[in-house]
Design an enzyme around this catalytic site. Structure first.
Site, PDB file in Angstrom:
ATOM      1  CD  GLU A  71      -2.838   1.004   2.460  1.00  0.00           C
ATOM      2  OE1 GLU A  71      -3.123   2.028   3.101  1.00  0.00           O
ATOM      3  OE2 GLU A  71      -3.307  -0.120   2.728  1.00  0.00           O
ATOM      4  CG  ASP A  72       1.363   3.091   3.084  1.00  0.00           C
ATOM      5  OD1 ASP A  72       0.477   3.544   2.340  1.00  0.00           O
ATOM      6  OD2 ASP A  72       1.182   2.867   4.297  1.00  0.00           O
TER       7      ASP A  72
END
Length: 192
Positions: A71-72
């Site tokens: 996600e990051d």
């Protein structure tokens, strides 16, 4: 607490995941005023699972350490799958938001998906929410006001509601963390 037996290869793969996550998150900082290193968050999520939830499954602990990599960071599912296997990759994917969606839609999907994800992913998601709400109980993110902090706690409670009954100890910690966060938010001036 009873002694936990684990294999030396469990420790090796956990350390491999910790190293992988630390490299992936090396330049990231949390949104708190101190801008703490981001890697502290996945470490805390794993620690919450182990010490509070008494969850000793290496697959869950590794998934916790890796839970924000797709996600990051620039990490791909294929990378996780190749290094850590299909099961861990699947859990990480289950707790990963689709950054291509608007923030409001991502948040709503977390509420809707919470009861549908695997038990292992629910453990990671619950520990993640505990970690995030604990942060609000001591130090709201830079630029957030009282309303935004309060809304986060309310939203996190909606997400966790969908996972009710998976781990009493974690659920109790989440409730206590929400109480502390609300108290801190109410007592903080936010420059008002």
């Amino acid at each position: 607490m009873e002694d936990v037996l684990f294999q030396s290869n469990d420790v090796g793969i956990i350390l491999k995941a910790l190293h992988f996550a630390s490299v992936k998150h090396k330049d990231q900082r949390r949104k708190d005023i101190q801008a703490t290193p981001y890697i502290n968050h996945p470490i805390e999520v794993a620690e919450i699972l182990w010490n509070l939830g008494e969850i000793y499954d290496p697959v869950v602990i590794i998934s916790a350490l890796l839970h924000d990599t797709i996600e990051d960071t620039e990490t791909t599912s294929e990378e996780i799958r190749n290094l850590f296997g299909i099961q861990i990759c699947s859990i990480v994917e289950e707790v990963t938001d689709d950054k291509g969606l608007a923030k409001a839609e991502r948040k709503q999907r977390q509420i809707e998906k919470a009861s549908k994800i695997s038990r292992e992913a629910q453990f990671v998601k619950l520990a993640d929410k505990i970690s995030n709400v604990r942060g609000l109980a001591s130090n709201c993110p830079k630029g957030w006001n009282k309303e935004r902090c309060s809304q986060y706690v309310q939203w996190a409670e909606q997400v966790v509601q969908g996972m009710k009954g998976i781990n009493t100890r974690l659920e109790k910690e989440f409730s206590l963390s929400c109480e502390k966060a609300r108290k801190h938010i109410q007592e903080t001036s936010f420059g008002e």
